[in-house]
Design a protein around this motif. Structure first.
Motif, short mmCIF file in Angstrom:
data_model
loop_
_atom_site.label_atom_id
_atom_site.label_comp_id
_atom_site.label_asym_id
_atom_site.label_seq_id
_atom_site.Cartn_x
_atom_site.Cartn_y
_atom_site.Cartn_z
N ALA A 64 -1.31 -7.69 9.94
CA ALA A 64 -1.40 -9.11 9.59
C ALA A 64 -1.13 -10.01 10.79
O ALA A 64 -1.56 -11.15 10.81
N ALA A 65 -0.41 -9.50 11.79
CA ALA A 65 -0.08 -10.33 12.96
C ALA A 65 -1.33 -10.55 13.81
O ALA A 65 -2.17 -9.67 13.94
N VAL A 113 -3.85 -2.95 22.77
CA VAL A 113 -4.59 -4.05 22.13
C VAL A 113 -4.88 -3.72 20.67
O VAL A 113 -4.73 -4.57 19.79
N ALA A 114 -5.27 -2.48 20.40
CA ALA A 114 -5.57 -2.08 19.02
C ALA A 114 -4.33 -2.20 18.15
O ALA A 114 -4.41 -2.67 17.01
N LEU A 115 -3.18 -1.77 18.67
CA LEU A 115 -1.94 -1.87 17.90
C LEU A 115 -1.52 -3.33 17.71
O LEU A 115 -1.08 -3.72 16.63
#
Length: 84
Positions: A56-57, A49-51
């Motif tokens: 910007a996505a 989730v963090a990645l």
């Protein structure tokens, strides 16, 4: 507050007969042990989730579905195995 009737908590007498609060408390007491048993899966889901949310996505639905399903399955197994 909006017009009309205000929200009111159900009276204890109405809920006591069915044991709702006792069952809810029993489930909540098992929660920490069940969650602790799934630390690896929780960490993998959190990293995903963090990645996915970084940069910007924007975060998309089902972008971490595989990790979430692994966490959910682990949690279900741990919840069943945890004594009441």
């Amino acid at each position: 507050m909006a017009a009309g009737r205000a929200w009111r908590r159900p009276c204890a007498e109405a809920m006591a007969g069915s044991g709702v609060w006792l069952r809810a408390r029993a489930r909540l007491r098992r929660f920490p042990a069940a969650l602790a048993a799934c630390g690896d899966q929780a960490a993998a889901y959190g990293r995903c989730v963090a990645l996915a949310a970084g940069g910007a996505a924007e975060l998309r639905r089902d972008s971490c579905l595989r990790e979430f399903q692994a966490l959910r399955e682990c949690f279900a197994r741990a919840a069943k195995a945890t004594p009441t």
